[in-house]
Design an enzyme around this catalytic site. Sequence first.
Site, PDB file in Angstrom:
ATOM      1  N   CYS A 127      65.316 125.209  78.544  1.00 35.50           N
ATOM      2  CA  CYS A 127      65.743 123.830  78.289  1.00 35.50           C
ATOM      3  C   CYS A 127      64.702 122.810  78.749  1.00 35.50           C
ATOM      4  O   CYS A 127      64.007 123.030  79.743  1.00 35.50           O
ATOM      5  CB  CYS A 127      67.032 123.539  79.033  1.00 35.50           C
ATOM      6  SG  CYS A 127      68.360 124.656  78.614  1.00 35.50           S
ATOM      7  N   ARG A 140      58.304 125.909  75.588  1.00 31.31           N
ATOM      8  CA  ARG A 140      59.150 126.552  76.588  1.00 31.31           C
ATOM      9  C   ARG A 140      60.107 127.561  75.962  1.00 31.31           C
ATOM     10  O   ARG A 140      60.660 128.393  76.676  1.00 31.31           O
ATOM     11  CB  ARG A 140      59.969 125.485  77.339  1.00 31.31           C
ATOM     12  CG  ARG A 140      59.102 124.547  78.143  1.00 31.31           C
ATOM     13  CD  ARG A 140      59.842 123.276  78.463  1.00 31.31           C
ATOM     14  NE  ARG A 140      60.821 123.465  79.506  1.00 31.31           N
ATOM     15  CZ  ARG A 140      60.705 123.027  80.742  1.00 31.31           C
ATOM     16  NH1 ARG A 140      59.635 122.377  81.099  1.00 31.31           N
ATOM     17  NH2 ARG A 140      61.651 123.223  81.620  1.00 31.31           N
ATOM     18  N   TRP A 197      68.111 126.085  75.601  1.00 33.16           N
ATOM     19  CA  TRP A 197      68.020 127.552  75.603  1.00 33.16           C
ATOM     20  C   TRP A 197      69.383 128.011  76.110  1.00 33.16           C
ATOM     21  O   TRP A 197      69.743 127.761  77.261  1.00 33.16           O
ATOM     22  CB  TRP A 197      66.902 127.998  76.520  1.00 33.16           C
ATOM     23  CG  TRP A 197      66.639 129.463  76.507  1.00 33.16           C
ATOM     24  CD1 TRP A 197      65.890 130.153  75.608  1.00 33.16           C
ATOM     25  CD2 TRP A 197      67.109 130.428  77.454  1.00 33.16           C
ATOM     26  NE1 TRP A 197      65.867 131.491  75.935  1.00 33.16           N
ATOM     27  CE2 TRP A 197      66.604 131.684  77.065  1.00 33.16           C
ATOM     28  CE3 TRP A 197      67.912 130.356  78.597  1.00 33.16           C
ATOM     29  CZ2 TRP A 197      66.880 132.850  77.766  1.00 33.16           C
ATOM     30  CZ3 TRP A 197      68.176 131.514  79.297  1.00 33.16           C
ATOM     31  CH2 TRP A 197      67.659 132.751  78.880  1.00 33.16           C
ATOM     32  N   ASN A 207      69.629 120.627  82.185  1.00 29.55           N
ATOM     33  CA  ASN A 207      68.985 121.935  82.382  1.00 29.55           C
ATOM     34  C   ASN A 207      69.654 122.576  83.587  1.00 29.55           C
ATOM     35  O   ASN A 207      69.883 121.894  84.585  1.00 29.55           O
ATOM     36  CB  ASN A 207      67.505 121.781  82.737  1.00 29.55           C
ATOM     37  CG  ASN A 207      66.678 121.262  81.590  1.00 29.55           C
ATOM     38  OD1 ASN A 207      67.182 121.092  80.488  1.00 29.55           O
ATOM     39  ND2 ASN A 207      65.415 121.000  81.855  1.00 29.55           N
ATOM     40  N   GLY A 208      69.901 123.875  83.521  1.00 28.25           N
ATOM     41  CA  GLY A 208      70.486 124.561  84.673  1.00 28.25           C
ATOM     42  C   GLY A 208      71.848 125.153  84.345  1.00 28.25           C
ATOM     43  O   GLY A 208      72.224 125.257  83.170  1.00 28.25           O
ATOM     44  N   GLU A 259      53.015 146.419  82.414  1.00 25.57           N
ATOM     45  CA  GLU A 259      52.710 145.184  81.692  1.00 25.57           C
ATOM     46  C   GLU A 259      52.569 145.463  80.191  1.00 25.57           C
ATOM     47  O   GLU A 259      53.053 144.686  79.360  1.00 25.57           O
ATOM     48  CB  GLU A 259      51.434 144.553  82.292  1.00 25.57           C
ATOM     49  CG  GLU A 259      50.917 143.305  81.605  1.00 25.57           C
ATOM     50  CD  GLU A 259      51.895 142.146  81.558  1.00 25.57           C
ATOM     51  OE1 GLU A 259      52.982 142.206  82.160  1.00 25.57           O
ATOM     52  OE2 GLU A 259      51.584 141.174  80.853  1.00 25.57           O
ATOM     53  N   LYS A 294      54.866 143.757  77.253  1.00 27.85           N
ATOM     54  CA  LYS A 294      54.299 143.000  76.128  1.00 27.85           C
ATOM     55  C   LYS A 294      54.837 143.541  74.809  1.00 27.85           C
ATOM     56  O   LYS A 294      55.216 142.785  73.934  1.00 27.85           O
ATOM     57  CB  LYS A 294      52.765 143.074  76.097  1.00 27.85           C
ATOM     58  CG  LYS A 294      52.010 142.327  77.153  1.00 27.85           C
ATOM     59  CD  LYS A 294      52.015 140.828  77.010  1.00 27.85           C
ATOM     60  CE  LYS A 294      53.105 140.202  77.854  1.00 27.85           C
ATOM     61  NZ  LYS A 294      52.727 139.641  79.102  1.00 27.85           N
ATOM     62  N   GLU A 312      58.704 142.697  74.353  1.00 24.94           N
ATOM     63  CA  GLU A 312      59.078 141.295  74.147  1.00 24.94           C
ATOM     64  C   GLU A 312      58.560 140.738  72.817  1.00 24.94           C
ATOM     65  O   GLU A 312      59.165 139.840  72.243  1.00 24.94           O
ATOM     66  CB  GLU A 312      58.666 140.408  75.314  1.00 24.94           C
ATOM     67  CG  GLU A 312      57.199 140.206  75.488  1.00 24.94           C
ATOM     68  CD  GLU A 312      56.859 139.332  76.690  1.00 24.94           C
ATOM     69  OE1 GLU A 312      57.590 138.387  76.969  1.00 24.94           O
ATOM     70  OE2 GLU A 312      55.837 139.615  77.342  1.00 24.94           O
ATOM     71  N   HIS A 328      60.613 163.880  86.586  1.00 23.04           N
ATOM     72  CA  HIS A 328      61.844 163.595  87.334  1.00 23.04           C
ATOM     73  C   HIS A 328      62.895 162.920  86.466  1.00 23.04           C
ATOM     74  O   HIS A 328      63.799 162.273  86.986  1.00 23.04           O
ATOM     75  CB  HIS A 328      61.493 162.757  88.565  1.00 23.04           C
ATOM     76  CG  HIS A 328      60.486 163.439  89.426  1.00 23.04           C
ATOM     77  ND1 HIS A 328      60.813 164.523  90.202  1.00 23.04           N
ATOM     78  CD2 HIS A 328      59.153 163.246  89.579  1.00 23.04           C
ATOM     79  CE1 HIS A 328      59.716 164.947  90.828  1.00 23.04           C
ATOM     80  NE2 HIS A 328      58.699 164.189  90.455  1.00 23.04           N
ATOM     81  N   LYS A 372      59.428 130.078  77.770  1.00 23.58           N
ATOM     82  CA  LYS A 372      58.163 130.085  78.512  1.00 23.58           C
ATOM     83  C   LYS A 372      58.381 129.759  79.986  1.00 23.58           C
ATOM     84  O   LYS A 372      57.762 130.337  80.851  1.00 23.58           O
ATOM     85  CB  LYS A 372      57.214 129.058  77.886  1.00 23.58           C
ATOM     86  CG  LYS A 372      55.821 129.043  78.501  1.00 23.58           C
ATOM     87  CD  LYS A 372      55.067 130.316  78.194  1.00 23.58           C
ATOM     88  CE  LYS A 372      53.746 130.443  78.908  1.00 23.58           C
ATOM     89  NZ  LYS A 372      53.306 131.839  78.971  1.00 23.58           N
TER      90      LYS A 372
HETATM   91  C1  F6R Z   1      56.165 137.940  79.958  1.00 23.93           C
HETATM   92  C2  F6R Z   1      56.238 136.671  80.651  1.00 23.93           C
HETATM   93  C3  F6R Z   1      57.293 136.517  81.684  1.00 23.93           C
HETATM   94  C4  F6R Z   1      56.807 135.613  82.827  1.00 23.93           C
HETATM   95  C5  F6R Z   1      57.964 135.343  83.803  1.00 23.93           C
HETATM   96  C6  F6R Z   1      57.520 134.519  84.995  1.00 23.93           C
HETATM   97  O1  F6R Z   1      55.111 137.960  79.044  1.00 23.93           O
HETATM   98  O2  F6R Z   1      55.498 135.774  80.383  1.00 23.93           O
HETATM   99  O3  F6R Z   1      57.739 137.742  82.163  1.00 23.93           O
HETATM  100  O4  F6R Z   1      55.754 136.234  83.487  1.00 23.93           O
HETATM  101  O5  F6R Z   1      58.987 134.680  83.136  1.00 23.93           O
HETATM  102  O6  F6R Z   1      57.017 133.289  84.584  1.00 23.93           O
HETATM  103  P1  F6R Z   1      56.078 132.440  85.518  1.00 23.93           P
HETATM  104  O7  F6R Z   1      54.788 133.177  85.635  1.00 23.93           O
HETATM  105  O8  F6R Z   1      55.931 131.130  84.821  1.00 23.93           O
HETATM  106  O9  F6R Z   1      56.775 132.326  86.847  1.00 23.93           O
END
Ligand code: F6R
Length: 606
Positions: free
Chosen positions: A2, A27, A74, A98-99, A478, A482, A485, A501, A601
């Site tokens: 949001c 975002r 969002w 927001n929240g 990681e 990627k 998502e 295991h 974001k």
């Molecule tokens: C995945 C991604 C998220 C962020 C997470 C933390 O590609 O971008 O997992 O890493 O939401 O976000 P920040 O780094 O902004 O605290």
Amino acid sequence: MCGIIGISSHKSVSGNIISSLKKLEYRGYDSAGLATLYNGEINEVKSKGRVDELEQNFNLKDLKGNVGIGHVRWATHGIPNSVNAHPHSSENVSIVHNGIIENSTILKKFLINKGHKFKSQTDTEVIVHLITENLKELELEGAITKTLKQLHGSFALGIVFKDLPDLIVGARRGSPLAVGYGPNENYLGSDSYALKSMTNKISYLEDGEFCIIKKDHVSFFNDEGKKINKKILELSSNEKVYDKGDFKHFMAKEIEEQPITLKTGIKEYVDSINEDINIINFPWNINDIKSITLVGCGTAYHSCLMAKYWFEELTSLDVNIDIASEFRYRKNRFKSENLYIFVSQSGETADTYAALDLCKKNNMKTCAVVNVIESSIARDANFVLPIHCGPEIGVASTKAFLGQILILYILSLKLGYLKKDIKTEDYKKKIKELKNLPKLVEQTLLIDNEIQAISSTFNEAKGSMFLGRGFSFPIALEGALKLKELSYVHAEGYPAGEMKHGPLALIEEGMPVVVLAPRDNYYKKTISNMQEVIARGARVLLITNKSKDEVFSENVWEKIEVENTNDDLLPFLLTIPLQKLAYYSALKMGYDIDKPRNLAKSVTVE
Ligand code: F6R
């Protein structure tokens, strides 16, 4: 996630609200709306989908009014549709939020008993009716103070009132909120980025505070409704226009920008002449630090895990890592000789911020590794190590990940050196090798063709696995994150030694498995684990580093070789093919790469 914008001006505001909402689009959101005050009425428009759709669905030029609020939502409570989109309005009050309001169910019952009618499934609507109710008996400041006390949970609010047509109220608890100052107009924004195109003069609300914004004046109040003074900060105004350039997506551009991220970080922290690391103004005596706890979420958490390996290798410090949403609710034994490091691209992630806040309240030493230096986490930590990677717009973090692990590697090297855990010659050698890293990343980035050819196998499979040991394990996690998502394909990251295991049961004929096996200390062990999955039918994509020695790659489906460097730095290079694999898989599927479904974001709710 949001985003809020509010403008009180001498001229019509809807155009600027829309352009500011577009700035907040990065975002991630699922609906948008705005409300202006005009002719004694609240004019509210909102719709599901993007801000562009809002513009198409309504004639916003006709939306007159010199005071207004806007929002990108969002969804948390209630599906993403136009009814649940913000603003939410009663006859007299309109709100963007927001929240999350945790006691919304109880408040809703109370308000329904008082005769209030609800239209949406959101928690936000209770705030509208609660303020409307409190305004029946109290003047503005009193009604706001009372309402905020009745709310449990986190919020950033923008509120306008039919009967008070010249002002906006902003309030904050937990979720960030900034006030901006312009010529003949003033602003409210959920982050300073949204306000930057209009002003570089900013104040930040602290938890519990609220403000009243008029076109020519802003007043601030504490949680008891008493007037307070606020500092006006001047943000750097050297913001360059950040666009996609010739790239199809921000993510593609941000992957390619990684050599620059590394060069900038190295330039900032490495003294090339003396082969030393400069961490200026480090506020503690190194002998007072005996252990470290690193905290983050998602990709930032993977950076913490990566750092754990380096800190353990290069220093004698005890190292713990934690996912912020777990850390904040556990019974932590706070220790004064512990350094707490918070890792975040946005610096606004609600759980990471709450974890930092908890440490602050317990008087702990706090350090932030962040990208956005104006963020709440950067402002509140005792010490900040900026990543300096520039705006990251793609929701999936790429260059910020490499930026974070660079800073954490540099910090581990420096602390190891200061603690005399590494010899001077090793320290200098590692710095020398580090300086070569951007070039190696640049060369590794040239693997597009190989990756493109492989990527569709991952989309077509039911699921996939990413395996690594030691320094490669965080990178396997990681890589899996990627892929899932961006391509919406099930992907699991595992330590390769853990397969027997349990997870080995998932391997079936043709399942794609990425094995990260650089020629480091773990190489032979990882290759044995690789053979175990191949024997059970997996199609293995082996990612290793270039070497004179032939890799033992019998029955491997595909092999990719990254450039060669020392063991510490290999994780940087191994990350590149995994980012590209996720990118090309999503591209083939035609997905919205910069804004994957359901994601945001900046995760400003817990
Ligand atoms: C995945 C991604 C998220 C962020 C997470 C933390 O590609 O971008 O997992 O890493 O939401 O976000 P920040 O780094 O902004 O605290």
